[in-house]
Scaffold this active site. Structure first.
Site: not given
Length: 238
Positions: A53, A131, A146, A148, A183-184
């Protein structure tokens, strides 16, 4: 809902929002921290693994698809694949080994200092397997992106592809979003949906999802820049 069939693999991917057509240009107004207008965005990237990425983002910048440049790669694993890619691409690298940090907060303070030192406008977590804490989020508010490998909010955390297969879903994909402490979590910028093929194993599905990650990450950076006034939206199509 707008959707785009992947021209390289018809019927196997849809994306929302639609990708930008043509180059993505800097805004007319000054970028915060700079007196001149029209400056290319300066991007910091964080990676822990192979770095595909990261390389996709560098490629989008260098092809003129995004008015930005990657100015620093931060890694937490010495010798990871991202390091070799950065060396080949001529991108500066800094190692922030989490094993040597006194705490998560100390690690994030060091990362923030590194990106501030190179005047990064946005920071992209491109396969960062740690994290992050509020220290890094506060250092780059709404400037931390981010990627994912799931259609969030489904399948957060580690091994999202394995989670999707275990759940028996017929549709998986990837999400680029702004980072929050959860998280996410955080506002979604771009998603690409990838149907799960019957009998496909985890590795094969992960490869197809990763191909879509490479496509949506530059668009996510553009949208993050637009939200902050760092980039101007493309002109409306008549």
């Amino acid at each position: 809902m707008p959707a785009l069939v992947d021209p390289s693999d018809p019927g196997l991917a849809v994306q929302w929002p639609l990708p930008q057509q043509g180059p993505i240009h800097p805004g007319d107004g000054p970028v915060p921290g700079e007196g001149s207008s029209g400056r290319r965005l300066r991007l910091g990237v964080m990676a822990s693994g192979n770095g595909s990425n990261f390389e996709a983002l560098v490629g989008a910048c260098r092809r003129g698809e995004l008015a930005a440049e990657v100015v620093l790669l931060a890694v937490n694993n010495p010798g990871c694949g991202a390091v070799a890619r950065a060396e080949r691409l001529g991108i500066p690298i800094q190692l922030h080994d989490h094993r040597q940090a006194a705490s998560r907060e100390a690690l994030d303070n060091a990362l923030a200092a590194s990106f501030r030192a190179v005047d990064a406008d946005l920071v992209v977590m491109a396969g960062w397997m740690r994290i992050v804490t509020q220290r890094l989020i506060d250092a780059f508010p709404d400037r931390l992106v981010n990627i994912h490998p799931s259609l969030l909010p489904s399948f957060r955390g580690v091994d999202a592809v394995g989670q999707a297969l275990a759940a028996g879903v017929t549709l998986s994909g990837c999400t680029a979003h702004l980072v929050r402490l959860e998280v996410d979590g955080g506002p979604i910028l771009v998603q690409a949906a990838v149907p799960v093929v019957s009998g496909e194993d985890r590795a094969a599905l992960a490869r197809r999802i990763q191909g879509q990650e490479h496509r949506i990450l530059p668009l996510a950076v553009r949208l993050a820049g637009e939200r902050l006034g760092l980039l101007q939206p493309p002109p409306a199509q008549g």
